[in-house]
Design an enzyme around this catalytic site. Structure first.
Site, PDB file in Angstrom:
ATOM      1  N   ASP A  90       0.857  -1.193   0.000  1.00  0.00           N
ATOM      2  CA  ASP A  90       0.000   0.000   0.000  1.00  0.00           C
ATOM      3  C   ASP A  90       0.890   1.239   0.000  1.00  0.00           C
ATOM      4  OD1 ASP A  90      -2.218   1.934   1.122  1.00  0.00           O
ATOM      5  OD2 ASP A  90      -3.284   0.073   0.675  1.00  0.00           O
ATOM      6  N   ASP A  91       0.398   2.320   0.513  1.00  0.00           N
ATOM      7  CA  ASP A  91       1.111   3.596   0.527  1.00  0.00           C
ATOM      8  C   ASP A  91       2.467   3.466   1.248  1.00  0.00           C
ATOM      9  OD1 ASP A  91       1.375   6.245  -0.037  1.00  0.00           O
ATOM     10  OD2 ASP A  91      -0.332   6.926   1.152  1.00  0.00           O
ATOM     11  N   LYS A 166      -3.783  -0.725  -6.673  1.00  0.00           N
ATOM     12  CA  LYS A 166      -4.818  -0.049  -5.877  1.00  0.00           C
ATOM     13  C   LYS A 166      -4.635   1.445  -6.105  1.00  0.00           C
ATOM     14  CE  LYS A 166      -6.116   0.832  -1.050  1.00  0.00           C
ATOM     15  NZ  LYS A 166      -5.948   0.387   0.352  1.00  0.00           N
ATOM     16  N   ASP A 168      -5.911   5.212  -5.296  1.00  0.00           N
ATOM     17  CA  ASP A 168      -6.621   6.007  -4.290  1.00  0.00           C
ATOM     18  C   ASP A 168      -7.097   7.346  -4.860  1.00  0.00           C
ATOM     19  OD1 ASP A 168      -7.583   6.313  -1.713  1.00  0.00           O
ATOM     20  OD2 ASP A 168      -5.697   5.737  -0.772  1.00  0.00           O
ATOM     21  N   GLU A 209     -12.027   4.967  -4.288  1.00  0.00           N
ATOM     22  CA  GLU A 209     -12.586   6.325  -4.205  1.00  0.00           C
ATOM     23  C   GLU A 209     -13.479   6.459  -2.976  1.00  0.00           C
ATOM     24  OE1 GLU A 209     -16.067   8.846  -4.791  1.00  0.00           O
ATOM     25  OE2 GLU A 209     -15.977   6.670  -4.799  1.00  0.00           O
ATOM     26  N   TRP A 210     -13.718   5.366  -2.282  1.00  0.00           N
ATOM     27  CA  TRP A 210     -14.450   5.263  -0.999  1.00  0.00           C
ATOM     28  C   TRP A 210     -15.972   5.386  -1.088  1.00  0.00           C
ATOM     29  CZ3 TRP A 210     -11.448  10.062  -0.960  1.00  0.00           C
ATOM     30  CH2 TRP A 210     -10.074   9.826  -0.891  1.00  0.00           C
ATOM     31  N   GLY A 211     -16.519   5.599  -2.270  1.00  0.00           N
ATOM     32  CA  GLY A 211     -17.977   5.544  -2.380  1.00  0.00           C
ATOM     33  C   GLY A 211     -18.757   6.811  -2.642  1.00  0.00           C
ATOM     34  N   ARG A 228     -14.024   0.346  -4.075  1.00  0.00           N
ATOM     35  CA  ARG A 228     -14.413   0.549  -2.683  1.00  0.00           C
ATOM     36  C   ARG A 228     -15.761   1.248  -2.641  1.00  0.00           C
ATOM     37  NH1 ARG A 228     -10.154   1.347   1.028  1.00  0.00           N
ATOM     38  NH2 ARG A 228     -11.637   2.582   2.193  1.00  0.00           N
ATOM     39  N   ASP A 232     -12.578   3.628   5.032  1.00  0.00           N
ATOM     40  CA  ASP A 232     -11.710   2.583   5.597  1.00  0.00           C
ATOM     41  C   ASP A 232     -12.382   1.893   6.782  1.00  0.00           C
ATOM     42  OD1 ASP A 232     -10.111   3.956   3.842  1.00  0.00           O
ATOM     43  OD2 ASP A 232      -8.408   4.119   5.207  1.00  0.00           O
TER      44      ASP A 232
HETATM   45  C1  GLA Z   1      -6.656   5.747   2.112  1.00  0.00           C
HETATM   46  C2  GLA Z   1      -7.175   4.366   1.718  1.00  0.00           C
HETATM   47  C3  GLA Z   1      -6.529   3.317   2.620  1.00  0.00           C
HETATM   48  C4  GLA Z   1      -5.011   3.389   2.505  1.00  0.00           C
HETATM   49  C5  GLA Z   1      -4.526   4.799   2.830  1.00  0.00           C
HETATM   50  C6  GLA Z   1      -3.043   4.968   2.506  1.00  0.00           C
HETATM   51  O1  GLA Z   1      -7.112   6.088   3.373  1.00  0.00           O
HETATM   52  O2  GLA Z   1      -8.568   4.314   1.809  1.00  0.00           O
HETATM   53  O3  GLA Z   1      -7.002   2.024   2.292  1.00  0.00           O
HETATM   54  O4  GLA Z   1      -4.641   3.003   1.215  1.00  0.00           O
HETATM   55  O5  GLA Z   1      -5.236   5.774   2.073  1.00  0.00           O
HETATM   56  O6  GLA Z   1      -2.574   6.253   2.750  1.00  0.00           O
END
Ligand code: GLA
Length: 426
Positions: A90-91, A166, A168, A209-211, A228, A232
């Site tokens: 991830d990040d 992934k 973001d 994009e979280w929705g 997504r 989170d």
């Molecule tokens: C966002 C994403 C997480 C993760 C963090 C990393 O919050 O939703 O799943 O990838 O960034 O910084």
């Protein structure tokens, strides 16, 4: 410097970085991966992707060492054989972006051998390798994003042998008006989707994009394989949706409700990664969950045909965590070839029944107790929208045995936050 010189320098540096791994500190001899036909992209993710991601357990402390040890543990624990094949960084893998060439390097302290060498290691174990970036100028952790560099980054990722991205949505301007906001998100995700396709490497594209801009409506069209649908998920049972904090497992379950028609082979609603096994010791916190709550997350994610992306330190799992994650019966529900997302058929005093059609004329039925007290549910087959004339055989996927159910109905006693899952066969 004129544009032609800049482009030439960029191409040469890119070629060098692809061959040598991102820092160029240490080169390795593996050739660039073969590139299969573009149509392969459309046949990816016919069942929900399964793997592991570094964010929940390690966050900004991810490193080459952690990834190598995780790859080893995925094999020795049996997780790879159970289907968890993608290892996604991830990040915080990034270093800096060279503004002259546009090249993005990795963090040389945490990834001294470079990403390509690491990808080769992961591949040598029989696993697949994923990475993270962002559609904005910076990632959510303030590292360089891919905006304006989509083609360069996609080519570089493909050259490194990346199998999963992934992507973001931090640091993207908020256009205020809903329409423009949607358009911008679709545009940015399409740009990266096209860039990935142009590499001709089969890369799973995970939209994060979280929705808020309903990615279930456009995720597949821009090349996405999963999107997504919510914020989170933290290591907690219940917390309302809030842009600035993590939500609970139950909140994510609610966010999945009514989205079943947007999921299916090739494109999946993603309620976020699993928190199972974190026990409040990961990078992301929330107070921790009980084993029963973790088991419920596994049960409901599998009922939903959700991507199963592990989020614990698989190098140090308890026996209970292993028994939850390695349950082949529940995984088979997630990976069923029909690819149907469960829908709720009943709600009674905080108890719910969820139904998921399976291949072979079978049905998965889950009973969920939302309450923090034990409960009993007894319902008729009609209430469950099942055929009252059929004498179903009920297989309990956590007990791994066929269990007796009352004639013409089903009945279960549930602990607080527990979820029972049965496979019903005619
Ligand atoms: C966002 C994403 C997480 C993760 C963090 C990393 O919050 O939703 O799943 O990838 O960034 O910084």
């Amino acid at each position: 410097m004129n544009d032609l010189i800049k482009k030439t320098i960029f191409s040469l540096v890119l070629l060098f970085l692809i061959i040598s791994g991102c820092t160029g500190r240490k080169s390795d001899s593996t050739n660039i991966q073969e590139t299969p036909a573009a149509s392969t992209m459309d046949n990816l993710a016919l069942t929900p992707p399964m793997g592991w991601n570094s964010w929940n357990p390690f966050g900004m402390n991810v490193s080459e060492k952690v990834i190598r040890e995780t790859a080893d543990a995925m094999v020795s624990s049996g997780l790879m054989d159970a289907g968890f094949t993608y290892i996604v960084i991830d990040d915080y893998w990034q270093g800096t972006r060279d503004t002259t060439t546009g090249i993005l390097s990795c963090n040389p302290d945490r990834f001294p051998s470079g990403i390509k060498t690491l990808a080769d290691y992961v591949h040598s174990k029989g696993l697949k390798f994923g990475i993270y970036s962002d559609a904005g100028t910076m990632t959510c952790g303030d590292n360089p994003g891919s905006y304006g560099y989509e083609e360069n980054d996609a080519k570089m990722f493909a050259g490194w042998g990346i199998d999963y991205l992934k992507y973001d949505y931090c640091y993207c301007p908020d256009y205020g008006s809903e329409n423009n906001d949607y358009k911008m998100a679709i545009g940015r995700y399409r740009t990266m989707g096209d860039a990935l396709k142009a590499t001709h490497r089969p890369i799973i594209y995970s939209i994060c994009e979280w929705g808020p801009r309903s990615p279930w409506l456009w995720g597949k069209e821009v090349g996405g394989h999963l999107w997504r649908i919510s914020y989170d998920v933290g290591d907690k049972w219940d917390e309302p949706r809030n842009e600035h904090s993590q939500i609970g497992i139950l909140t994510a379950i609610d966010a999945m409700t009514d989205l079943e028609r947007f999921a299916g082979p090739g494109g999946w609603n993603d309620p976020d990664m699993l928190v199972i096994g974190l026990k409040n010791e990961g990078f992301i916190k929330g107070g921790g969950c009980s084993d029963e709550e973790y088991r419920t997350q596994m049960s409901m994610w599998c009922m939903f045909s959700a991507p199963l992306i592990l989020g614990c330190d698989v190098r140090n799992m308890t026996e209970t965590t292993k028994s939850i994650l390695l349950n082949k019966d529940i995984i088979s529900i997630d990976q069923d070839s029909l690819g149907k997302q469960a829908f709720r058929v009943l709600r009674l005093d905080g108890m719910e029944a969820w139904k998921k059609p399976l291949s072979g004329n079978r049905i998965a039925m889950a009973f969920l107790n939302r309450n923090s007290r034990a409960g009993f549910i007894s319902v008729t087959l009609e209430q469950l929208e099942l055929d009252p004339n059929v004498d179903y055989e009920a297989y309990d996927v956590w007990k791994h045995e066929t269990v007796k159910q009352p004639e013409g109905g089903m009945a279960v006693t549930l602990k607080p936050h527990e979820c029972y899952v049965f496979i019903l066969t005619e």
